[in-house]
Design an enzyme around this catalytic site. Sequence first.
Site, short mmCIF file in Angstrom:
data_model
loop_
_atom_site.label_atom_id
_atom_site.label_comp_id
_atom_site.label_asym_id
_atom_site.label_seq_id
_atom_site.Cartn_x
_atom_site.Cartn_y
_atom_site.Cartn_z
N ARG A 221 0.76 -0.94 -0.49
CA ARG A 221 -0.19 0.43 -0.18
C ARG A 221 1.33 1.50 0.03
O ARG A 221 1.93 1.20 0.98
CB ARG A 221 -1.18 0.38 1.07
CG ARG A 221 -1.82 -1.02 0.90
CD ARG A 221 -2.98 -0.52 0.04
NE ARG A 221 -4.23 -1.18 -0.05
CZ ARG A 221 -4.42 -2.37 -0.44
NH1 ARG A 221 -3.58 -2.56 -1.53
NH2 ARG A 221 -5.51 -3.05 -0.25
N HIS A 269 -0.57 -0.14 -10.02
CA HIS A 269 -1.91 -1.57 -9.21
C HIS A 269 -1.84 -2.69 -9.98
O HIS A 269 -3.43 -2.91 -9.64
CB HIS A 269 -1.79 -1.09 -8.34
CG HIS A 269 -3.07 -1.53 -7.04
ND1 HIS A 269 -3.19 -0.80 -5.86
CD2 HIS A 269 -2.68 -2.60 -6.87
CE1 HIS A 269 -3.63 -1.25 -5.29
NE2 HIS A 269 -3.14 -2.96 -5.18
C1 OXD Z 1 -5.38 -5.80 -2.95
C2 OXD Z 1 -5.88 -6.69 -3.89
O1 OXD Z 1 -5.97 -5.69 -1.41
O2 OXD Z 1 -5.96 -6.23 -5.17
O3 OXD Z 1 -4.53 -4.89 -3.27
O4 OXD Z 1 -6.38 -7.41 -3.66
#
Ligand code: OXD
Length: 306
Positions: A221, A269
């Site tokens: 994160r 991400h």
């Molecule tokens: C997260 C996922 O928690 O993509 O970021 O699972």
Amino acid sequence: MTARVLVEVRGEDAARWRAALAAALPEARFVSSAEREVDYLVTWKPAADVFEHTLVRKAIFNLGAGVDHLLRVPGLPASVPIYRLSDAGMAAQMAEYAVAAVLRAFRGLDRYAASQAAGVWQPQPARERGSFGVGVMGAGVLGRAVLAALRPFGFPLRAYARTARAIEDVHVFGGDDLASFLSGCAVCICLLPATAATRDLFDARTLAWLPRGGHFVNLARGELVVDADLVAALDSGALASATLDVFRTEPLPPDHPFWHHPRVTMTPHVAAITLLRESSEQVAAGIRAVEAGAEPPGRVDRARGY
Ligand code: OXD
């Protein structure tokens, strides 16, 4: 009685999730958000008012590994259990990504890319793998998969976990030992959840515990990192590179210094993408378990925050 399930996923993926979950759990009744009372909420980043209009009776399933967003939603019912995805195809992806980042650092591929851009033929000396420590922060399902994938390369492996537990061929450090852990990481791979205890964990002080010329990889994160301190460590050469898949604000704002920093490699991400079929099947199995009075895997401990 037929279980009533509300799928609360926003954006363009919502219809795909509803269809995949309905296919995985044909015996359930999938209801719309107009329904005041449901047995199960299956969600990813729900709207802030979801619990104002929906009473959840039995369980909440989070369509992701991290529950930090969900735990911040106002009105989250205190007595309803929350389950998060556990692997569901993410562990293999994390392992691939982490191995790629480690090997890129070990083989100096960023330096060769810079040499190529400058038109310079510049071989670098071979590195000693025995002194190239690789550390993984977080020893859950994902962290252990990353460590297992790294094992064949022969780097000294270390792990940092809140509660230290033995992992074969890995030097495991517990909660108080962060400085010792980081000091042996030529590459540090962060997979820790975002909790009150980990927010802003990587600041000027802790980044300085990494060896000079170390590499920082964040797959967890963005909130764990003080961005300005990371940029300063990269600018000064204290750190050789950062590989970042997660950010405080996503999408990363266009004027953020990470975008064009020569020592930063970024991805949006995607290190471990939530897979529709695997995740839907895991949630369906979880709902069936609850219906049968059993405990599915992935129960969230709210006090710990993950
Ligand atoms: C997260 C996922 O928690 O993509 O970021 O699972």
